[in-house]
Each structure stands twice: as structure tokens, then as C-alpha cells.
Design a protein around this motif. Sequence first.
Motif, mmCIF file in Angstrom:
data_model
loop_
_atom_site.group_PDB
_atom_site.id
_atom_site.type_symbol
_atom_site.label_atom_id
_atom_site.label_comp_id
_atom_site.label_asym_id
_atom_site.label_seq_id
_atom_site.Cartn_x
_atom_site.Cartn_y
_atom_site.Cartn_z
ATOM 1 N N GLU A 188 2.631 9.484 -1.038
ATOM 2 C CA GLU A 188 3.912 8.795 -1.223
ATOM 3 C C GLU A 188 4.228 8.538 -2.691
ATOM 4 O OE1 GLU A 188 4.340 6.350 2.895
ATOM 5 O OE2 GLU A 188 2.770 5.721 1.522
ATOM 6 N N GLY A 189 3.311 8.944 -3.554
ATOM 7 C CA GLY A 189 3.556 8.789 -4.972
ATOM 8 C C GLY A 189 2.323 9.195 -5.734
ATOM 9 N N ALA A 213 0.585 1.854 5.407
ATOM 10 C CA ALA A 213 1.377 1.839 4.179
ATOM 11 C C ALA A 213 2.772 1.296 4.499
ATOM 12 C CB ALA A 213 1.460 3.238 3.577
ATOM 13 N N THR A 214 3.324 1.706 5.634
ATOM 14 C CA THR A 214 4.572 1.125 6.137
ATOM 15 C C THR A 214 4.184 0.179 7.273
ATOM 16 O OG1 THR A 214 5.619 3.264 5.740
ATOM 17 C CG2 THR A 214 6.869 1.667 7.030
ATOM 18 N N LEU A 215 4.414 -1.094 7.093
ATOM 19 C CA LEU A 215 4.003 -2.043 8.127
ATOM 20 C C LEU A 215 4.860 -1.839 9.370
ATOM 21 C CD1 LEU A 215 3.406 -5.375 6.153
ATOM 22 C CD2 LEU A 215 1.812 -3.505 6.619
ATOM 23 N N ARG A 272 7.542 -1.876 2.382
ATOM 24 C CA ARG A 272 8.180 -1.064 3.428
ATOM 25 C C ARG A 272 7.693 -1.551 4.782
ATOM 26 N NH1 ARG A 272 6.399 4.085 3.144
ATOM 27 N NH2 ARG A 272 4.634 3.391 1.913
ATOM 28 N N PHE A 273 8.634 -1.756 5.698
ATOM 29 C CA PHE A 273 8.272 -2.189 7.049
ATOM 30 C C PHE A 273 9.379 -1.791 8.011
ATOM 31 C CE2 PHE A 273 10.931 -6.088 6.927
ATOM 32 C CZ PHE A 273 11.104 -6.228 5.557
ATOM 33 N N MET A 274 9.040 -1.756 9.287
ATOM 34 C CA MET A 274 9.938 -1.196 10.299
ATOM 35 C C MET A 274 10.623 -2.302 11.101
ATOM 36 S SD MET A 274 9.459 1.958 9.656
ATOM 37 C CE MET A 274 10.541 2.538 10.961
ATOM 38 N N ARG A 302 0.844 -1.187 0.000
ATOM 39 C CA ARG A 302 0.000 0.000 0.000
ATOM 40 C C ARG A 302 0.885 1.244 0.000
ATOM 41 N NH1 ARG A 302 -5.401 0.653 3.664
ATOM 42 N NH2 ARG A 302 -6.238 2.359 2.429
ATOM 43 N N MET A 303 0.388 2.313 -0.557
ATOM 44 C CA MET A 303 1.165 3.541 -0.627
ATOM 45 C C MET A 303 0.181 4.715 -0.564
ATOM 46 S SD MET A 303 3.410 4.000 -3.987
ATOM 47 C CE MET A 303 3.589 5.453 -4.916
ATOM 48 N N PRO A 336 5.511 -0.645 -6.410
ATOM 49 C CA PRO A 336 6.136 0.133 -5.337
ATOM 50 C C PRO A 336 6.783 -0.803 -4.314
ATOM 51 C CG PRO A 336 3.739 0.191 -5.148
ATOM 52 C CD PRO A 336 4.045 -0.500 -6.439
ATOM 53 N N GLU A 393 13.793 1.709 8.564
ATOM 54 C CA GLU A 393 12.747 1.258 7.640
ATOM 55 C C GLU A 393 13.399 0.414 6.563
ATOM 56 O OE1 GLU A 393 10.213 4.403 6.174
ATOM 57 O OE2 GLU A 393 9.796 3.296 4.341
ATOM 58 N N THR A 396 9.354 -8.741 3.515
ATOM 59 C CA THR A 396 8.475 -8.834 4.676
ATOM 60 C C THR A 396 8.194 -10.263 5.132
ATOM 61 O OG1 THR A 396 7.271 -7.153 3.406
ATOM 62 C CG2 THR A 396 6.478 -7.631 5.615
#
Lengths: 200, 464
Positions: B108-109, A189-191, B205-207, A75-76, B202, B361, B390
Motif C-alpha cells: 500500500e506504499g 491494515a483497513t479496520l 482507513r476503516f470500513m 498500519r499499511m 498514512p 471505506e 476511527t
Amino acid sequence: MAQDEAIDTTPREAAPNQTEDVGRSEGLERIHLTDPLHWEIVEFLEDESTALDDNDLTAWFQNMAPDIVYRLPVRMTRDRADGSEFAEGMFHFDEDYMTLGTKVMRLAATQSAWAEKPPSRTRRFVTNIRAYRLDGDAEEYEVRSCILLVRNRYQESDLEVLSARRTDVLRRTDAGFKIARRTILPDQATLGTQNLAVFL
Amino acid sequence: MLLDHEIRGTAPPILRDGTPFEDLIDYDRYEVSMRLLSDPDIYEYELTNLFAKTWNLVAHESEIPEPGDYVMRHIGEDSVIVTRGKDGEINVLLNVCAHRGMQVCRAEGGKGNQFKCPYHGWTFSNTGRFLGAPIAKEEMHGTVLPKEELGLKKARVETYIGMVFATWDEQGPSLEHHLGDIRWYLDLMFDRTPEGLEVLGPPQRFMINANWKCPGEQHAGDGFHTLTLHHSLFELQAMAGGDDTPTAQAGLNVSANGHGLRCIDVREPFINFLKDKVHPGMTPMERLEVSPPPGLRPEQVPALAERFDEAQIRVLAEFPPQVGGLFPNIGCFSFPFPTADGLAGVIALHTFIPKGPYRFEFVNWFLTEKNAPEEMKAEQRRAATLTFGTSGFIETDDADTWPQMTRSARGAVGRQMKLRYQALIGENKPDDWPGGGHVYDGFGKDDNQWNWWKRYFEVMTGRA
């Protein structure tokens, strides 16, 4: 110096909602809460998520149809005018029966799947279940639900939370319902989790 | 000039408790202090001395193919907008309004030729020029500064094989100089056709609650950890009827300017699918025809001979660079992964974006050849998602390791412990090895990662 471009004040129209972006199914026959079938579906989903909470991955995997498509799209954040926030070609999970089975087997049957050794403590809250009848030869239902996955590891006192909406296709077979399709739409959007070595 | 207008590059000579920064590395003992993974002051120096100075991977060109396309990314902790202007050129703009510091881009885009700050309405072109503020006749930007000085701050941008790099350092070395001898190998991984690569979508993204240098140094060349941390792979291999012998340890580690790659020895194929297809007597081109580089189809192999010289073809066929990292925070991968039907090319780029000393990130792109058939792209995506990022069964284990290293480094005693790089091959480049850089031939050891740390200290202290 180049001529300054004019400031563009044209409002941009919101792109139409994609089917996946809304909580309701349009044009499908709703199975109402007064219908016993609704409760049969609820029972299935509750049992299924309990198998995951109990870390009984092998039992959980029995719920999958051989043609399962199990996905969690990337997701973004986007402006409404730019269309769906969910990617079409990029996923956090993009599994068929073989790859999902491999991930399950690694976690359940190997000695060194360190991502879940020792295992996380997890709890899944499945709510807002709405089921719809699908046309076709097979007896299939589209089921939309919300899931809150709460995860905790090691001595950390903080709970990790992953909240999402799911759209499933359940198929009735001689061995009960099987999941033929599951699309998980995350609210982040950022897990906020270090990995998805857990399922939802 | 009263304001801090320049990015300062002064070295951190002395830390808060009186420890000289240079004391955190012991060149004779091949050790660095674990304090590097947790000290908040060091982290602040990294933002100014390292991330603001070095070349940062911010996007792939195929993410913004058309004029007006943009994505929002980060250089260190600075938010930047990566745009494609009307002229087709790529711009990297600091996402900070020149008026009161609000972020002018919040998605974000997407698509947009202009960015209008939601606070007071200052509007900027996608090349960063200040176009004006509401109620033009009132000149709400004042008369002190001309409009030309009120644009969004622009980073210096260079692209290489589709990767978009940016730096705030106007005087620093070119991207070509920064990459140095590692480019020769990267070409083999990512630049095999005239069309080149594109992203599948895209990035994931994860932390991860860990210091960004944990993955940073690992990607420079740590093959050894796969034997233990990723042992489940070999267990799965055994369950599938193969043997559980660890593979892909032999080959050559190559290193340049802190970048590092592992060129894996595939002369004796270790992937079952290839075992009866590749034989010792085959020429490099014959090998590539039955075992094409990741993501290429057999019919694309003959054209490789026009693109690469004989020496490169031999490396591609016998010792392909498959995994590695670019200094300071980039991972890069191009390797074949066995599937039910054969092999799928896993092509991936990672960046590790710092979010404080204890958090980063993880940004993960999957790529494919631009002209690959849809079915092949889907296979590549499934193989990449199965292994990497992920939920991938390789990197989920790494993600559980780095936080614990970082936690270890927070204790008063733990942070005085050392990370050790004492298993070294030493440079032993074979006479007939055609590639440049420092070359370490044999079972992969610590040389590449030690070079990563040496580069880190050079850059942090302003010596590079």
C-alpha cells in the motif's frame, strides 16, 4: 523516444524487524509460567478485559496510570524491504490520560453517545500472555498479549472481529497494577469495524 | 474498435423497473428518492459516470516526497498507484497489468522505481512505461502491439495546495474549473504559509456498511445534525463547567459546483479559551494574533497579510471556513479545538471510497504545517484523534448513523421514501461579502446539500 530504462533485478533486502513488529521481547528477563507473578499479571489482564466486556468503563479506566500512553497505530501493507508496517505519526487511538478519560466519560456519562447507544455486545479473548521484567526504579513489567475483540450490534447476526497484539507496560502501585503504556497492533491494515467506540 | 476502450459516459435514462433516473429528484419539492442510497444499478452508473469522470482526491503530495515513493489508492473501485517519478512529477497509474490484468503493486506504499507483475514478470516504470518481460529475446509481449502501447493506463493528474487529484476523463474540465469559486475559501483553510501542509502519517482507513453518498451529502454543509447527533459534545462541555448551548450554527454556507463549506461566525468567540481574549473592537489582524488560524503559531500571523488581501483576512478572522466537503466524496476540516493548554488546530481530509452500494471505506488524513514544532504536531494529532476518524468522539456517532440510513433504503417501501432538503435560506449574499459562489447567510440550512444533489444529477446525466 527516451531510452528505455533497464529492468532492475537487484533483490531488495528486508529491513530489520522493529521491536514492535515481533511477538517476543529481546534482552528482557522473561517471567516464566511457573512464577506466581505470571499468574498475578494474567489475573489483572483478565479482570481488566472483563470490565470492558461488562461495559463498566468507569471501573476499567481505574486501571490506567496518570501517565498512560494508549495507542493503536495505523498500519499499511508494505514490502519487507520498506520497514515496519506501523506508522510512527498516525494512530486510530492516540490517547493520554485526559483524552482517554474524555472518551470514557462521553460513553459512560452522557445521554447521547449514539455510537454505543444501545451498547455493542463485546467479548475479549486475551491469550498468549508473556511477561518480562523491566529495569528501573519503579516495579514495571512489559507484557505482550494477543487480543480477539468480538463485537455485535443491533439485530446484525454477523460478528465483527478485531484481532491484535498488545504490548503493555504494567506498573505495580499501592493500588495494584496500573497500565502505564498500551500499544495495540492490529492485524488489519483497513479496520473492518465502523468505529472504535470500544476499547481493547 | 471491437473492445470497450473508452469510459462510457451515457446517462442512465431508465432504470431496470422502468423508472426514469431523473424521476429520483424532485426539483420543486426539494426531495431525492432514497433509492439512490441502495440501487445496485445506480451504483454501477456512479462508477462509470461519476467516479471515472470527476476529479478524485487520491493522496497528499507529502505522502510521496521523494522520487521513487509511491502509495496505492482507489478511484471508485479501481486500484491506482500514485508515484513520484525521477523527474519529481506525480503519476497516477491503473494498477492492472497490461498483460493479464494482475495487480502489479501489492503493497500500500513504499519505495520502488519499477513495478514487476508477479504473474509473468512484465515490468513497468513508475511512470507507467512497459519496460519488458522476462526472456527478452522471446518477445513475450508479441509483435502485434508496440511496447509504447503496453504501459499501465495513466490517469490525468493535477495538484492543488498539496492535494493530488486524478481523473480518467482526458477531455473534462481542469481541476481549477472543477473547484471553481470554492478555491478562494480552500486557500484560507489549507494554504496559509509558503511551506504549506504535510500529512502526519498514512491515513486511517476503516470500513462502514453504508452508501458513500450518506457522508458525501452530509459534508457539503450539514451543520444542523451536530445539535442532536453530536449533542454529547455539549453535554461534555457542561460537565466541564461550561454551558451546554450548542455553538457554531451561525455563519455563512458557501457552495460552488456541488462543493460546500461552512464559514462559521466567530465574531463573538464561543470557545471559552478565547472569550476574554477577543473583543468586538479588534481589527481582523489583532484577532488573528490572539486566535491564529488552526495549526499556525502567533509569530506566523503577520505574514498572512502578505499572502491574503484585506477581505480574505477579514473572513479568516471573523467567518473562517472550517468544515465542509468537495464534490463528490471528500470531507475537509480546519478548525481550532480546545485542549488543556489552549487550542489545537484540527486539519483533516476525508475521502469516502465506494465498495458497493452498501459499503464504503473511510480514508482519513490528519495534516499539520510543515514547519510546526514536534510538540505542536503531537497536540494537533491528539486533538484530531480525539474528535475525528476511527475513534474520534464526533465521527464515531456519524459512523453509526449512515449504515441505518442505508438499511432503510433497502426496503421495498423504504427506498421509495424521500431525503428532504426543504429548509432553505435561499441566496442572500451580503453586499460586502468578498467570496464567490452561492452564499447563504444565517443559521445553516439545507441549501448547500441541495446543491450537492443538483450537481450529482448534472454529472450522472452527463449535463456537467
